[in-house]
Design a protein around this motif. Structure first.
Motif, PDB file in Angstrom:
ATOM      1  N   VAL A  34     -43.767   0.456   5.398  1.00 42.41           N
ATOM      2  CA  VAL A  34     -43.050  -0.755   5.806  1.00 42.41           C
ATOM      3  C   VAL A  34     -42.391  -1.411   4.593  1.00 42.41           C
ATOM      4  O   VAL A  34     -41.247  -1.880   4.662  1.00 42.41           O
ATOM      5  N   ALA A  35     -43.086  -1.417   3.464  1.00 41.58           N
ATOM      6  CA  ALA A  35     -42.533  -2.001   2.239  1.00 41.58           C
ATOM      7  C   ALA A  35     -41.293  -1.242   1.775  1.00 41.58           C
ATOM      8  O   ALA A  35     -40.378  -1.836   1.176  1.00 41.58           O
ATOM      9  N   GLU A  36     -41.229   0.053   2.067  1.00 45.82           N
ATOM     10  CA  GLU A  36     -40.063   0.856   1.706  1.00 45.82           C
ATOM     11  C   GLU A  36     -38.901   0.657   2.674  1.00 45.82           C
ATOM     12  O   GLU A  36     -37.813   1.177   2.449  1.00 45.82           O
ATOM     13  N   GLY A  37     -39.144  -0.073   3.769  1.00 45.16           N
ATOM     14  CA  GLY A  37     -38.083  -0.336   4.743  1.00 45.16           C
ATOM     15  C   GLY A  37     -37.870   0.768   5.753  1.00 45.16           C
ATOM     16  O   GLY A  37     -36.849   0.790   6.442  1.00 45.16           O
ATOM     17  N   TRP A  38     -38.811   1.681   5.884  1.00 45.34           N
ATOM     18  CA  TRP A  38     -38.670   2.771   6.846  1.00 45.34           C
ATOM     19  C   TRP A  38     -38.912   2.246   8.258  1.00 45.34           C
ATOM     20  O   TRP A  38     -39.790   1.408   8.492  1.00 45.34           O
ATOM     21  N   SER A  39     -38.164   2.752   9.230  1.00 38.00           N
ATOM     22  CA  SER A  39     -38.295   2.307  10.617  1.00 38.00           C
ATOM     23  C   SER A  39     -39.577   2.849  11.231  1.00 38.00           C
ATOM     24  O   SER A  39     -40.187   3.794  10.715  1.00 38.00           O
ATOM     25  N   THR A  40     -39.965   2.248  12.366  1.00 41.62           N
ATOM     26  CA  THR A  40     -41.168   2.722  13.066  1.00 41.62           C
ATOM     27  C   THR A  40     -40.993   4.158  13.530  1.00 41.62           C
ATOM     28  O   THR A  40     -41.945   4.951  13.516  1.00 41.62           O
ATOM     29  N   LEU A  41     -39.759   4.523  13.921  1.00 43.52           N
ATOM     30  CA  LEU A  41     -39.496   5.905  14.331  1.00 43.52           C
ATOM     31  C   LEU A  41     -39.703   6.858  13.158  1.00 43.52           C
ATOM     32  O   LEU A  41     -40.297   7.934  13.310  1.00 43.52           O
ATOM     33  N   THR A  42     -39.219   6.480  11.966  1.00 47.00           N
ATOM     34  CA  THR A  42     -39.413   7.317  10.786  1.00 47.00           C
ATOM     35  C   THR A  42     -40.892   7.477  10.465  1.00 47.00           C
ATOM     36  O   THR A  42     -41.365   8.581  10.156  1.00 47.00           O
ATOM     37  N   ILE A  43     -41.636   6.386  10.560  1.00 48.52           N
ATOM     38  CA  ILE A  43     -43.075   6.449  10.310  1.00 48.52           C
ATOM     39  C   ILE A  43     -43.764   7.344  11.341  1.00 48.52           C
ATOM     40  O   ILE A  43     -44.703   8.074  11.017  1.00 48.52           O
ATOM     41  N   SER A  44     -43.259   7.323  12.579  1.00 51.16           N
ATOM     42  CA  SER A  44     -43.814   8.192  13.620  1.00 51.16           C
ATOM     43  C   SER A  44     -43.538   9.657  13.313  1.00 51.16           C
ATOM     44  O   SER A  44     -44.381  10.523  13.573  1.00 51.16           O
ATOM     45  N   VAL A  45     -42.360   9.948  12.753  1.00 45.12           N
ATOM     46  CA  VAL A  45     -42.037  11.324  12.376  1.00 45.12           C
ATOM     47  C   VAL A  45     -42.967  11.800  11.253  1.00 45.12           C
ATOM     48  O   VAL A  45     -43.440  12.940  11.263  1.00 45.12           O
ATOM     49  N   ILE A  46     -43.228  10.919  10.292  1.00 45.92           N
ATOM     50  CA  ILE A  46     -44.186  11.255   9.232  1.00 45.92           C
ATOM     51  C   ILE A  46     -45.549  11.563   9.850  1.00 45.92           C
ATOM     52  O   ILE A  46     -46.233  12.515   9.457  1.00 45.92           O
ATOM     53  N   ALA A  47     -45.939  10.740  10.824  1.00 48.70           N
ATOM     54  CA  ALA A  47     -47.224  10.952  11.501  1.00 48.70           C
ATOM     55  C   ALA A  47     -47.262  12.285  12.230  1.00 48.70           C
ATOM     56  O   ALA A  47     -48.326  12.908  12.350  1.00 48.70           O
ATOM     57  N   THR A  48     -46.099  12.756  12.696  1.00 52.77           N
ATOM     58  CA  THR A  48     -46.050  14.049  13.371  1.00 52.77           C
ATOM     59  C   THR A  48     -46.432  15.176  12.431  1.00 52.77           C
ATOM     60  O   THR A  48     -47.094  16.139  12.830  1.00 52.77           O
ATOM     61  N   GLY A  49     -46.027  15.062  11.152  1.00 48.90           N
ATOM     62  CA  GLY A  49     -46.457  16.055  10.171  1.00 48.90           C
ATOM     63  C   GLY A  49     -47.967  16.110  10.076  1.00 48.90           C
ATOM     64  O   GLY A  49     -48.566  17.192  10.037  1.00 48.90           O
ATOM     65  N   TYR A  50     -48.601  14.935  10.070  1.00 53.68           N
ATOM     66  CA  TYR A  50     -50.056  14.860  10.018  1.00 53.68           C
ATOM     67  C   TYR A  50     -50.679  15.549  11.228  1.00 53.68           C
ATOM     68  O   TYR A  50     -51.609  16.363  11.094  1.00 53.68           O
ATOM     69  N   THR A  51     -50.160  15.250  12.403  1.00 53.93           N
ATOM     70  CA  THR A  51     -50.769  15.796  13.616  1.00 53.93           C
ATOM     71  C   THR A  51     -50.524  17.293  13.763  1.00 53.93           C
ATOM     72  O   THR A  51     -51.364  18.010  14.302  1.00 53.93           O
ATOM     73  N   LEU A  52     -49.380  17.776  13.294  1.00 59.75           N
ATOM     74  CA  LEU A  52     -49.141  19.218  13.329  1.00 59.75           C
ATOM     75  C   LEU A  52     -50.119  19.947  12.410  1.00 59.75           C
ATOM     76  O   LEU A  52     -50.669  20.991  12.773  1.00 59.75           O
ATOM     77  N   GLY A  53     -50.313  19.399  11.215  1.00 60.34           N
ATOM     78  CA  GLY A  53     -51.310  19.985  10.314  1.00 60.34           C
ATOM     79  C   GLY A  53     -52.699  19.933  10.909  1.00 60.34           C
ATOM     80  O   GLY A  53     -53.486  20.876  10.780  1.00 60.34           O
ATOM     81  N   PHE A  54     -53.012  18.820  11.554  1.00 57.22           N
ATOM     82  CA  PHE A  54     -54.307  18.625  12.205  1.00 57.22           C
ATOM     83  C   PHE A  54     -54.546  19.730  13.235  1.00 57.22           C
ATOM     84  O   PHE A  54     -55.627  20.348  13.275  1.00 57.22           O
ATOM     85  N   THR A  55     -53.542  19.984  14.068  1.00 59.24           N
ATOM     86  CA  THR A  55     -53.695  20.972  15.131  1.00 59.24           C
ATOM     87  C   THR A  55     -53.766  22.385  14.580  1.00 59.24           C
ATOM     88  O   THR A  55     -54.578  23.205  15.035  1.00 59.24           O
ATOM     89  N   LEU A  56     -52.922  22.700  13.585  1.00 56.22           N
ATOM     90  CA  LEU A  56     -52.943  24.029  12.982  1.00 56.22           C
ATOM     91  C   LEU A  56     -54.307  24.345  12.385  1.00 56.22           C
ATOM     92  O   LEU A  56     -54.808  25.470  12.487  1.00 56.22           O
TER      93      LEU A  56
END
Length: 426
Positions: A34-56
């Motif tokens: 949030v401090a970097e000014g990234w949108s909630t959608l961008t933060i959600s995309v970052i979270a997708t990387g986490y969840t893909l790694g989690f599932t793999l």
């Protein structure tokens, strides 16, 4: 139960330290985003990387355990957690963070799988719910402690990222230096999602929904606190309140589910979740203290429901199937965590931060409704007294010795054939 707990004390201590690092990372990353000014959608995309790694990791980690054993795999995974968070502090770019978060997701998922299969060796159906509740209390307390470290530093520089890496490294020590007997490597590593679903649809569907809810909260809860104008300390308290409510409810929910049909408990948890989430939306502009109390009620069911699903699935498994069940449940949970942030992120951008709890309320409603529908379709048969759909020897009997969760060799006692089970399972 106390003798079982003593045998995994070093593992619990490593888990506690690992979760302190996890709690710190899970709050400092969205605050920095949030401090970097990234949108909630961008933060959600970052979270997708986490969840893909989690599932793999749910697919790959059992194969590593097969080759080198629990301790070496656990050590490697926690080391990856340290590397990933240090890289996030070193390279602050959302595209790079997708990869770094994928590494974190892979490592934390594999760590959960190793820990849970290890714990399953030490329990019976009689105390499974209670011991897993204590394990989850450990994870909650560690996460709360980590989140309260954020106000002590500055998320806009690298100090908190370095501290997090140090804590992850410290988590290796208790297990590495333990003299407790270690589980033997498995004879094989596999998972069968269709078979798991046929055996217990409610456990699989519940794990998916639990993953969707926890994925949305863990990745966007910190964003919610920033968007509603909370300070870092107030945000940490809100996140801690939710986890504190979860810690308080673990043992009552676990013990209740050990005594009655676990699906009835699932329905009750879903109803509490719907009411709590809608109340949070209604009071979103209230004082922080009010929000803390409501968050505790949300947390009282948000995380315990996964433990319910794991316990229910293991009730219907043979001892040599525990790692297969754990892997299958984690994969299902991981797939759910992918959907959570992707669903909630755009909705929060469109309708505001309160939309997070509206979507959670929908997920809770689906969770309760499906469990209720399965109760109407089939009587309980998880092996406890009065549950007659399975033969008496279909699950480990209360009072038996701890089973080897990673020993995949078949045994004579088997579950009844799925074809003979009405509706295929619960």
């Amino acid at each position: 139960m106390f003798s079982s707990l003593a045998s995994v004390l070093s593992l619990m201590l490593s888990t506690l330290l690992m979760m302190v690092g996890f709690g710190l990372a899970s709050y400092v990353l969205p605050v920095r985003s949030v401090a970097e000014g990234w949108s909630t959608l961008t933060i959600s995309v970052i979270a997708t990387g986490y969840t893909l790694g989690f599932t793999l990791s749910c697919i790959v980690t059992p194969k590593f355990v097969l080759r080198v054993g629990h301790v070496r795999v656990f050590t490697a995974l926690v080391t990856l957690l340290s590397i990933a968070i240090l890289l996030c502090g070193l390279v602050v770019d959302w595209r790079a963070w997708i990869l770094f978060r994928a590494i974190s997701g892979f490592a934390i998922s594999g760590s959960y799988l190793v820990i849970e299969s290890w714990l399953n060796e030490k329990v019976t159906n009689e105390n499974r719910g209670a011991l897993f509740s204590l394990y989850l209390i450990t994870t909650m307390l560690g996460t709360i402690g980590g989140q309260y470290l954020v106000p002590l530093g500055d998320p806009t520089n690298g100090s908190l990222f370095i501290l997090c890496g140090v804590i992850f490294s410290a988590a290796l020590l208790p297990t590495a230096l333990s003299s407790s007997p270690l589980p033997a490597p498995p004879a094989q590593a596999k998972f069968d999602l269709p078979g798991l679903y046929r055996r217990s649809p409610v456990a699989v569907v519940g794990a998916f929904l639990a993953g969707a809810m926890s994925g949305a909260w863990l990745n966007l809860g910190g964003v919610f606190t920033q968007k509603v104008g909370m300070s870092t300390a107030e945000g940490a308290t809100l996140l801690a309140s939710l986890l504190f409510g979860s810690a308080l409810s673990q043992i009552p929910i676990g013990r209740t589910s050990d005594r009655i049909d676990r699906r009835i408990v699932m329905v009750g948890c879903g109803i509490v979740g719907v009411i709590s989430c809608l109340t949070m939306v209604a009071f979103i502009g209230a004082s922080p203290t009010v929000l803390y109390i409501i968050a505790a009620f949300v947390g009282s069911v948000l995380f315990p429901i996964y433990a319910l699903n794991v316990a229910h699935a293991n009730d219907l498994a043979r001892p040599n199937e525990y790692v297969e069940v754990s892997s299958g449940m984690m994969i299902t949970y991981g797939i759910g965590t992918i959907s959570g942030p992707l669903m909630v992120g755009p909705v929060m951008d469109r309708f505001g931060p309160g939309a997070l709890f509206l979507v959670l309320a929908v997920y809770f409603a689906l969770y309760a409704a499906y469990a209720a529908w399965r109760i109407a379709q089939r009587e309980q048969h998880d092996g406890l007294v009065g549950k007659t759909d399975f033969h008496a020897n279909t699950v480990p009997q209360p009072g038996t010795e701890a089973v080897n969760a990673m020993n995949m060799a078949p045994r004579p006692e088997t579950l009844i054939d799925d074809d003979t089970a009405p509706n295929g399972g619960t």
